[in-house]
Write an enzyme that holds these catalytic residues in place. Sequence first.
Site, short mmCIF file in Angstrom:
data_model
loop_
_atom_site.label_atom_id
_atom_site.label_comp_id
_atom_site.label_asym_id
_atom_site.label_seq_id
_atom_site.Cartn_x
_atom_site.Cartn_y
_atom_site.Cartn_z
CB THR A 80 -37.66 12.02 -1.25
OG1 THR A 80 -37.58 12.62 -2.54
CG2 THR A 80 -36.79 12.80 -0.27
ZN LIG Z 1 -35.79 13.04 -3.46
#
Ligand SMILES: [Zn+2]
Length: 419
Positions: A80
């Site tokens: 992320t």
């Molecule tokens: Zn992510």
Amino acid sequence: MNFPFRPLLRSMLVFTFAALSACASPSIKPDTRERHPLLLISIDAFRPDYLDRNLTPTLASMVTEGAHAPYMLPSFPSLTFPNHYTLVTGRVPDHHGIVNNTMSDPALGRFSLSNRSATSDGRWWDGAEPIWVTAQKQGLRTATMFWPGTEASIRGMRPDHWIAYDGDITSNGRVDQLLAWIDEPGKKPMFDTLYFDTVDHAGHEHGPDSPEVNAALVDVDAALARLVAGLKARGLYDRMDIIVLSDHGMAYLPPDHVIFADDIADVTQLDEVSYGVMATFNLREGSGSAKAEAALLAPHEHMQCYRKGDLPARFQYGTHPRVPAIICMAQTGWTIVSHAGLAKRTSPMSLGEHGYDNQDPTMRALFVARGPSFQPGATIAPFPNVDVYPLMIHLLGIHGESNDGHFDEVKDALRPAAR
Ligand SMILES: [Zn+2]
């Protein structure tokens, strides 16, 4: 090994050429394109094939009304924070310095997602300049309803509007906050972000094929519908360019697909940096550490370990000082743990994971864009996510920083007049 330098060289050449042409040819036509506000939306871990579940009608109408790619390639590692920072800087993680969600740095200590003093410390982020800082320096206002990096003062600047990350704010609540910022009197923001994490959470907890992921798809699409209605009510929906994308996909992780690193090597002889889909270690002085390193580097089922300089070139990873000495990658659908780490776990193991080989089909990311600059109905070829940055720089009409992306690869998403 020429790949890390090529993009920089390319941008230097472009800059030199632009500077020369500005001096030598006053007759060159100025860029008179109309500027539109740009909204960048991330639906964390939205795999592009989720569109086929027919649970996201708002997103589906954006595909029809706008441009899209069958998928976008995340950068390595498909995690992320590294990918969100790539999207707003155009640099692969190895070139911007957010090389993992969990990192160590000799001067700064440890970085992890739950360590707020680290995530809000600009020194972790200032290896690259995010687009909101560049836009503000050039006179544009910005509003970020969450994005990794927006809590930190980077090169002396934070977005004009931002709030500290709070996972309890619902998807609808995030839309409402962004609309409230847009409604504030005065100069309007020209670059905005919006970030949704319910699809990622459900994917980790229950796996990508679960009813919980489907419920999260419905939740996010309802928030998008609320956004569209809000923008329409303000006369903004057809005056704003909107990019909806994800940072990476999600793979199913069967509960027994666990690799114990401490069954393979005496990891107590190494400095552990991270475990999970990617387990990383630094070396210590002495023969014990070298022996553990050799044991990890030997062939194993479902896991391959590399010295940082020996990763396959296509990962574009391993030159940054924050990349640990040894990187062990789990095969897609597997994870790397230690017996001690597993004993300390308080939450059940994930049934979904990402962070794998960025070219694995399950790691693919979403790309949809609509608005006055985008060509309705256009389908462009899959492209790497470093290209989003030069696209956004072009749309905002600002001067960007050197980066690894290529505008040419995505320009067909735009109407001819907007290219
Ligand atoms: Zn992510």
